[in-house]
Design a protein around this motif. Structure first.
Motif, PDB file in Angstrom:
ATOM      1  N   LEU A  25       3.955   2.104   2.142  1.00  0.00           N
ATOM      2  CA  LEU A  25       3.653   0.829   2.781  1.00  0.00           C
ATOM      3  C   LEU A  25       3.920  -0.254   1.749  1.00  0.00           C
ATOM      4  CD1 LEU A  25       0.245   1.503   4.593  1.00  0.00           C
ATOM      5  CD2 LEU A  25       2.459   1.062   5.665  1.00  0.00           C
ATOM      6  N   LYS A  26       4.562  -1.313   2.159  1.00  0.00           N
ATOM      7  CA  LYS A  26       4.829  -2.436   1.267  1.00  0.00           C
ATOM      8  C   LYS A  26       3.762  -3.492   1.529  1.00  0.00           C
ATOM      9  CE  LYS A  26       8.358  -5.114   2.075  1.00  0.00           C
ATOM     10  NZ  LYS A  26       9.691  -5.685   2.209  1.00  0.00           N
ATOM     11  N   ALA A  27       3.059  -3.907   0.477  1.00  0.00           N
ATOM     12  CA  ALA A  27       2.009  -4.919   0.594  1.00  0.00           C
ATOM     13  C   ALA A  27       2.481  -6.212  -0.052  1.00  0.00           C
ATOM     14  CB  ALA A  27       0.721  -4.435  -0.059  1.00  0.00           C
ATOM     15  N   THR A  28       2.319  -7.314   0.674  1.00  0.00           N
ATOM     16  CA  THR A  28       2.632  -8.655   0.191  1.00  0.00           C
ATOM     17  C   THR A  28       1.500  -9.568   0.651  1.00  0.00           C
ATOM     18  OG1 THR A  28       3.915  -9.126   2.197  1.00  0.00           O
ATOM     19  CG2 THR A  28       5.149  -8.317   0.295  1.00  0.00           C
ATOM     20  N   VAL A  29       1.585 -10.831   0.303  1.00  0.00           N
ATOM     21  CA  VAL A  29       0.603 -11.803   0.791  1.00  0.00           C
ATOM     22  C   VAL A  29       1.361 -12.863   1.575  1.00  0.00           C
ATOM     23  CG1 VAL A  29      -1.118 -13.535   0.140  1.00  0.00           C
ATOM     24  CG2 VAL A  29      -0.966 -11.390  -1.131  1.00  0.00           C
ATOM     25  N   GLU A  30       0.853 -13.161   2.767  1.00  0.00           N
ATOM     26  CA  GLU A  30       1.431 -14.200   3.608  1.00  0.00           C
ATOM     27  C   GLU A  30       0.298 -15.053   4.162  1.00  0.00           C
ATOM     28  OE1 GLU A  30       3.452 -13.819   7.819  1.00  0.00           O
ATOM     29  OE2 GLU A  30       4.924 -13.373   6.238  1.00  0.00           O
ATOM     30  N   GLU A  31       0.360 -16.333   3.893  1.00  0.00           N
ATOM     31  CA  GLU A  31      -0.666 -17.274   4.338  1.00  0.00           C
ATOM     32  C   GLU A  31      -2.072 -16.815   3.947  1.00  0.00           C
ATOM     33  OE1 GLU A  31      -0.148 -18.340   8.462  1.00  0.00           O
ATOM     34  OE2 GLU A  31       1.983 -18.746   8.168  1.00  0.00           O
ATOM     35  N   GLY A  32      -2.185 -16.289   2.733  1.00  0.00           N
ATOM     36  CA  GLY A  32      -3.474 -15.886   2.195  1.00  0.00           C
ATOM     37  C   GLY A  32      -3.981 -14.534   2.664  1.00  0.00           C
ATOM     38  N   LYS A  33      -3.222 -13.839   3.527  1.00  0.00           N
ATOM     39  CA  LYS A  33      -3.638 -12.529   4.035  1.00  0.00           C
ATOM     40  C   LYS A  33      -2.718 -11.455   3.495  1.00  0.00           C
ATOM     41  CE  LYS A  33      -5.386 -14.031   8.529  1.00  0.00           C
ATOM     42  NZ  LYS A  33      -5.220 -13.863   9.971  1.00  0.00           N
ATOM     43  N   VAL A  34      -3.288 -10.261   3.264  1.00  0.00           N
ATOM     44  CA  VAL A  34      -2.461  -9.130   2.864  1.00  0.00           C
ATOM     45  C   VAL A  34      -1.677  -8.666   4.088  1.00  0.00           C
ATOM     46  CG1 VAL A  34      -2.442  -6.737   2.052  1.00  0.00           C
ATOM     47  CG2 VAL A  34      -3.970  -8.403   0.990  1.00  0.00           C
ATOM     48  N   LYS A  35      -0.364  -8.630   3.908  1.00  0.00           N
ATOM     49  CA  LYS A  35       0.562  -8.193   4.952  1.00  0.00           C
ATOM     50  C   LYS A  35       1.113  -6.836   4.541  1.00  0.00           C
ATOM     51  CE  LYS A  35       5.069  -9.479   6.874  1.00  0.00           C
ATOM     52  NZ  LYS A  35       6.126 -10.531   6.819  1.00  0.00           N
ATOM     53  N   GLY A  38       4.785 -10.366  -6.250  1.00  0.00           N
ATOM     54  CA  GLY A  38       4.614 -10.626  -4.825  1.00  0.00           C
ATOM     55  C   GLY A  38       4.718  -9.423  -3.917  1.00  0.00           C
ATOM     56  N   VAL A  39       4.927  -8.248  -4.479  1.00  0.00           N
ATOM     57  CA  VAL A  39       5.038  -7.050  -3.638  1.00  0.00           C
ATOM     58  C   VAL A  39       4.600  -5.811  -4.410  1.00  0.00           C
ATOM     59  CG1 VAL A  39       7.448  -6.586  -4.243  1.00  0.00           C
ATOM     60  CG2 VAL A  39       6.551  -5.770  -2.066  1.00  0.00           C
ATOM     61  N   VAL A  40       3.974  -4.890  -3.698  1.00  0.00           N
ATOM     62  CA  VAL A  40       3.639  -3.589  -4.265  1.00  0.00           C
ATOM     63  C   VAL A  40       3.892  -2.544  -3.184  1.00  0.00           C
ATOM     64  CG1 VAL A  40       1.168  -3.686  -3.695  1.00  0.00           C
ATOM     65  CG2 VAL A  40       1.935  -2.237  -5.557  1.00  0.00           C
ATOM     66  N   GLU A  41       4.449  -1.408  -3.589  1.00  0.00           N
ATOM     67  CA  GLU A  41       4.661  -0.287  -2.679  1.00  0.00           C
ATOM     68  C   GLU A  41       3.525   0.713  -2.871  1.00  0.00           C
ATOM     69  OE1 GLU A  41       8.587   1.274  -3.401  1.00  0.00           O
ATOM     70  OE2 GLU A  41       9.458  -0.169  -1.994  1.00  0.00           O
ATOM     71  N   LEU A  42       2.879   1.054  -1.786  1.00  0.00           N
ATOM     72  CA  LEU A  42       1.742   1.966  -1.828  1.00  0.00           C
ATOM     73  C   LEU A  42       2.152   3.316  -1.253  1.00  0.00           C
ATOM     74  CD1 LEU A  42      -0.873  -0.548  -0.402  1.00  0.00           C
ATOM     75  CD2 LEU A  42      -0.548   0.075  -2.801  1.00  0.00           C
ATOM     76  N   PRO A  43       2.145   4.378  -2.073  1.00  0.00           N
ATOM     77  CA  PRO A  43       2.498   5.703  -1.559  1.00  0.00           C
ATOM     78  C   PRO A  43       1.374   6.242  -0.679  1.00  0.00           C
ATOM     79  CG  PRO A  43       1.944   5.804  -3.897  1.00  0.00           C
ATOM     80  CD  PRO A  43       1.861   4.369  -3.494  1.00  0.00           C
ATOM     81  N   THR A  44       1.734   6.708   0.507  1.00  0.00           N
ATOM     82  CA  THR A  44       0.734   7.179   1.464  1.00  0.00           C
ATOM     83  C   THR A  44       0.647   8.700   1.483  1.00  0.00           C
ATOM     84  OG1 THR A  44       2.231   7.348   3.354  1.00  0.00           O
ATOM     85  CG2 THR A  44       1.247   5.165   2.921  1.00  0.00           C
ATOM     86  N   LEU A  45      -0.391   9.188   2.102  1.00  0.00           N
ATOM     87  CA  LEU A  45      -0.598  10.624   2.245  1.00  0.00           C
ATOM     88  C   LEU A  45       0.509  11.259   3.086  1.00  0.00           C
ATOM     89  CD1 LEU A  45      -2.601  12.914   1.567  1.00  0.00           C
ATOM     90  CD2 LEU A  45      -3.870  12.293   3.615  1.00  0.00           C
ATOM     91  N   ALA A  46       1.201  10.469   3.909  1.00  0.00           N
ATOM     92  CA  ALA A  46       2.295  10.978   4.740  1.00  0.00           C
ATOM     93  C   ALA A  46       3.589  11.141   3.950  1.00  0.00           C
ATOM     94  CB  ALA A  46       2.532  10.044   5.925  1.00  0.00           C
ATOM     95  N   GLY A  47       3.609  10.660   2.708  1.00  0.00           N
ATOM     96  CA  GLY A  47       4.807  10.751   1.896  1.00  0.00           C
ATOM     97  C   GLY A  47       5.709   9.527   2.014  1.00  0.00           C
TER      98      GLY A  47
END
Length: 178
Positions: free
Chosen positions: A127-137, A115-124
């Motif tokens: 961003l934490k990605a989850t799904v809420e009500e069918g949308k990527v949050k 239910g969650v993935v952490e995405l490493p950004t170019l800024a170092g």
């Protein structure tokens, strides 16, 4: 150059951002520049001297805030952000993730991560990605949450997902409170 394949921290190494051949001729800046909903983003990219970064070979994924997303930032804070090239550059880089995280790849990583993935950004930052009500949050490191409203806009150097908020790195929030 941004790595073309990014493993997801804390997850099984079998989930990777896809590297897909793209037949699209326009890069991320060209596509954003053609959108009336992204004039603030394009101005910010230009003002922060990041045009070359957003035009470089990818693949990478950009979570592109709309004009309305920038308008959600209080006016005084938005003005301060837009005047500081360093803070603006860090904020914009916080919206860039290495690899081609199209919606299929992103949803698979979220599912694989329980239910969650952490995405490493170019800024170092992450961003934490989850799904809420069918949308990527997406949730930034300050706890600010926003949603992908339009996914999988393919560019020659990656993929764009339109978002309804602006991710703010912790450093800007701390500096703004002083």
């Amino acid at each position: 150059m941004i790595a073309s394949i990014v493993t997801v921290k804390g997850q099984d190494s079998s989930i990777k951002a896809e590297v897909m051949p793209v037949a699209v001729q326009q890069d991320i800046v060209d596509i954003a520049g053609g959108s009336p909903e992204h004039t603030t983003l394009v101005k910010a990219i230009t003002d922060a001297n990041l045009v070359k970064v957003f035009k470089m070979n990818g693949p990478y994924t950009v979570f592109a805030p709309t004009n309305a997303a920038f308008d959600k930032i209080p006016a005084a804070d938005r003005t301060k952000l837009m005047k500081s090239k360093a803070d603006l550059a860090k904020t914009l880089k916080y919206h860039v993730v290495g690899g081609n995280w199209n919606s299929v790849t992103l949803m698979a990583a979220i599912k694989h991560g329980n239910g969650v993935v952490e995405l490493p950004t170019l800024a170092g930052s992450k961003l934490k990605a989850t799904v809420e009500e069918g949308k990527v949050k997406l949730t930034d490191e300050t706890g600010n949450a926003f949603y992908v409203t339009n996914a999988d806009i393919m560019a020659s150097n990656g993929v764009i997902h339109i978002v309804d908020g602006v991710a703010m790195p912790m450093q800007q929030v701390t500096a703004a409170k002083k």
